[in-house]
Scaffold this motif. Structure first.
Motif, PDB file in Angstrom:
ATOM      1  N   UNK A 180      47.455  66.292  -9.739  1.00  9.47           N
ATOM      2  CA  UNK A 180      47.382  65.203 -10.702  1.00  9.47           C
ATOM      3  C   UNK A 180      48.459  65.428 -11.750  1.00  9.47           C
ATOM      4  N   UNK A 181      49.083  64.385 -12.263  1.00 12.96           N
ATOM      5  CA  UNK A 181      50.123  64.557 -13.284  1.00 12.96           C
ATOM      6  C   UNK A 181      49.624  65.232 -14.552  1.00 12.96           C
ATOM      7  N   UNK A 182      48.312  65.160 -14.802  1.00 18.23           N
ATOM      8  CA  UNK A 182      47.801  65.698 -16.066  1.00 18.23           C
ATOM      9  C   UNK A 182      47.169  67.081 -15.922  1.00 18.23           C
ATOM     10  N   UNK A 183      47.183  67.648 -14.717  1.00 15.68           N
ATOM     11  CA  UNK A 183      46.641  68.991 -14.523  1.00 15.68           C
ATOM     12  C   UNK A 183      47.777  70.005 -14.428  1.00 15.68           C
ATOM     13  N   UNK A 184      47.553  71.221 -14.908  1.00 17.39           N
ATOM     14  CA  UNK A 184      48.625  72.224 -14.873  1.00 17.39           C
ATOM     15  C   UNK A 184      48.927  72.696 -13.456  1.00 17.39           C
ATOM     16  N   UNK A 185      50.171  73.039 -13.227  1.00 17.77           N
ATOM     17  CA  UNK A 185      50.568  73.654 -11.965  1.00 17.77           C
ATOM     18  C   UNK A 185      50.921  75.130 -12.163  1.00 17.77           C
ATOM     19  N   UNK A 186      51.036  75.545 -13.402  1.00 19.40           N
ATOM     20  CA  UNK A 186      51.371  76.929 -13.706  1.00 19.40           C
ATOM     21  C   UNK A 186      50.761  77.292 -15.055  1.00 19.40           C
ATOM     22  N   UNK A 187      50.297  78.518 -15.175  1.00 21.68           N
ATOM     23  CA  UNK A 187      49.708  78.976 -16.428  1.00 21.68           C
ATOM     24  C   UNK A 187      50.037  80.445 -16.642  1.00 21.68           C
ATOM     25  N   UNK A 188      50.064  80.835 -17.894  1.00 24.10           N
ATOM     26  CA  UNK A 188      50.204  82.241 -18.261  1.00 24.10           C
ATOM     27  C   UNK A 188      48.820  82.774 -18.591  1.00 24.10           C
ATOM     28  N   UNK A 189      48.489  83.948 -18.046  1.00 22.98           N
ATOM     29  CA  UNK A 189      47.211  84.586 -18.339  1.00 22.98           C
ATOM     30  C   UNK A 189      47.463  86.059 -18.605  1.00 22.98           C
ATOM     31  N   UNK A 190      46.683  86.630 -19.491  1.00 23.92           N
ATOM     32  CA  UNK A 190      46.859  88.041 -19.823  1.00 23.92           C
ATOM     33  C   UNK A 190      45.516  88.648 -20.191  1.00 23.92           C
ATOM     34  N   UNK A 191      45.413  89.943 -19.984  1.00 29.35           N
ATOM     35  CA  UNK A 191      44.192  90.657 -20.330  1.00 29.35           C
ATOM     36  C   UNK A 191      44.530  91.933 -21.079  1.00 29.35           C
ATOM     37  N   UNK A 192      43.623  92.292 -21.965  1.00 35.58           N
ATOM     38  CA  UNK A 192      43.739  93.512 -22.747  1.00 35.58           C
ATOM     39  C   UNK A 192      42.443  94.290 -22.578  1.00 35.58           C
ATOM     40  N   UNK A 193      42.541  95.547 -22.162  1.00 33.87           N
ATOM     41  CA  UNK A 193      41.363  96.393 -21.971  1.00 33.87           C
ATOM     42  C   UNK A 193      41.451  97.546 -22.968  1.00 33.87           C
ATOM     43  N   UNK A 194      40.472  97.620 -23.868  1.00 32.76           N
ATOM     44  CA  UNK A 194      40.460  98.626 -24.928  1.00 32.76           C
ATOM     45  C   UNK A 194      39.356  99.640 -24.638  1.00 32.76           C
ATOM     46  N   UNK A 195      39.674 100.918 -24.780  1.00 31.35           N
ATOM     47  CA  UNK A 195      38.663 101.952 -24.560  1.00 31.35           C
ATOM     48  C   UNK A 195      37.826 102.106 -25.829  1.00 31.35           C
ATOM     49  N   UNK A 198      31.673 103.840 -25.465  1.00 27.49           N
ATOM     50  CA  UNK A 198      31.019 103.997 -24.166  1.00 27.49           C
ATOM     51  C   UNK A 198      31.335 102.854 -23.207  1.00 27.49           C
ATOM     52  N   UNK A 199      32.242 101.985 -23.572  1.00 25.06           N
ATOM     53  CA  UNK A 199      32.545 100.814 -22.768  1.00 25.06           C
ATOM     54  C   UNK A 199      34.044 100.528 -22.813  1.00 25.06           C
ATOM     55  N   UNK A 200      34.455  99.580 -21.987  1.00 24.45           N
ATOM     56  CA  UNK A 200      35.751  98.938 -22.146  1.00 24.45           C
ATOM     57  C   UNK A 200      35.502  97.574 -22.786  1.00 24.45           C
ATOM     58  N   UNK A 201      36.249  97.249 -23.809  1.00 21.42           N
ATOM     59  CA  UNK A 201      36.231  95.908 -24.375  1.00 21.42           C
ATOM     60  C   UNK A 201      37.394  95.141 -23.752  1.00 21.42           C
ATOM     61  N   UNK A 202      37.091  93.984 -23.155  1.00 19.58           N
ATOM     62  CA  UNK A 202      38.079  93.232 -22.390  1.00 19.58           C
ATOM     63  C   UNK A 202      38.330  91.880 -23.048  1.00 19.58           C
ATOM     64  N   UNK A 203      39.596  91.575 -23.299  1.00 18.55           N
ATOM     65  CA  UNK A 203      40.008  90.282 -23.828  1.00 18.55           C
ATOM     66  C   UNK A 203      40.838  89.559 -22.770  1.00 18.55           C
ATOM     67  N   UNK A 204      40.552  88.292 -22.540  1.00 20.70           N
ATOM     68  CA  UNK A 204      41.306  87.460 -21.603  1.00 20.70           C
ATOM     69  C   UNK A 204      41.808  86.224 -22.328  1.00 20.70           C
ATOM     70  N   UNK A 205      43.076  85.903 -22.131  1.00 17.06           N
ATOM     71  CA  UNK A 205      43.645  84.699 -22.725  1.00 17.06           C
ATOM     72  C   UNK A 205      44.497  83.990 -21.684  1.00 17.06           C
ATOM     73  N   UNK A 206      44.318  82.692 -21.566  1.00 18.24           N
ATOM     74  CA  UNK A 206      45.103  81.912 -20.623  1.00 18.24           C
ATOM     75  C   UNK A 206      45.469  80.573 -21.228  1.00 18.24           C
ATOM     76  N   UNK A 207      46.641  80.046 -20.880  1.00 16.22           N
ATOM     77  CA  UNK A 207      47.058  78.739 -21.371  1.00 16.22           C
ATOM     78  C   UNK A 207      48.059  78.124 -20.404  1.00 16.22           C
TER      79      UNK A 207
END
Length: 235
Positions: A180-195, A198-207
């Motif tokens: 569709x002309x209004x839907x993306x065909x490509x996107x940037x996504x990234x993740x950050x994993x912090x120690x 007792x856990x990993x904190x995970x951040x995800x960002x996409x646009x």
């Protein structure tokens, strides 16, 4: 006044120590695995901080005490809202932020998404980053549920420091068949994993970074790295 200020700072340091560990970990002194966030950690979480990027606003996950800046035209959702990616199993994201909303084919779409969570450290941070990026990228950009048509190309994980804590950062490119002309065909996504303690904190960002229709702007290549750069534990 000096005594009062010192007391406030001490309380903030203790609160961060409960979740992220009193000693900032490295490869040699990382906290052992096997714990989860206690309910009191959420109840005693501090308020969302002010943004660091001028003209932006703050997304905040009080459960995991992680804040990140997002553009002013993005939509910061209620902290109680949750989001799941079935392919990741029993994982619930919070601190949800949606990109700008727009109408496409009679449905409301979002030009981006930011979410965060905490998971058991049962594998390396790099492996965790890859899994979350690949599976979430397909979920974020599945057109009509056809995740098999979405490809995710990952880069090379890099070690970094987030507020003094060991972290791994990974970026990738999501490609979607043009439907569709209004839907993306490509996107940037990234993740950050912090120690954390007792856990990993995970951040995800996409646009969206490429869309046949230019409205709203597809600025993922510029915005996603800045969002990750702004991530910080909240004292």
């Amino acid at each position: 006044m000096a005594l009062t200020l010192a007391a406030v700072l001490l309380v903030g340091a203790v609160g961060l120590g409960v979740y992220y560990g009193a000693v900032r970990p490295s490869h040699d002194n990382a906290a052992p695995a096997g714990g989860t966030e206690s309910p009191s950690t959420t109840r005693n979480a501090p308020e969302a901080p002010a943004p660091r990027i001028h003209g932006w606003q703050v997304g905040y996950n009080p459960r995991n005490r992680l804040a990140y800046d997002v553009p002013s035209d993005w939509n910061v959702l209620d902290p109680s809202r949750g989001y799941s990616v079935p392919a990741l199993g029993d994982v619930t994201f919070h601190g949800l932020v949606d990109g700008p909303y727009y109408q496409c084919a009679g449905e409301r779409r979002t030009a981006g998404r930011v979410v965060s969570t905490a998971v058991e450290p049962d594998r390396s941070m790099a492996e965790t980053a890859r899994e979350f990026l690949r599976r979430s990228g397909r979920n974020f950009y599945a057109a009509g549920g056809a995740e098999s048509e979405v490809s995710v190309e990952t880069g090379t994980p890099s070690t970094t420091d987030v507020g003094g804590f060991e972290a791994v950062r990974l970026s990738g490119t999501v490609r979607v068949p043009e439907s569709s002309p209004c839907l993306p065909t490509k996107a940037r996504i990234a993740t950050l994993v912090i120690r954390a303690k007792d856990t990993y904190v995970v951040l995800l960002a996409g646009a969206d970074s490429l869309r046949p229709d230019s409205s709203p702007p597809a600025e993922g290549e510029e915005l996603v790295p800045r969002i990750l750069d702004s991530a910080r534990p909240v004292r």
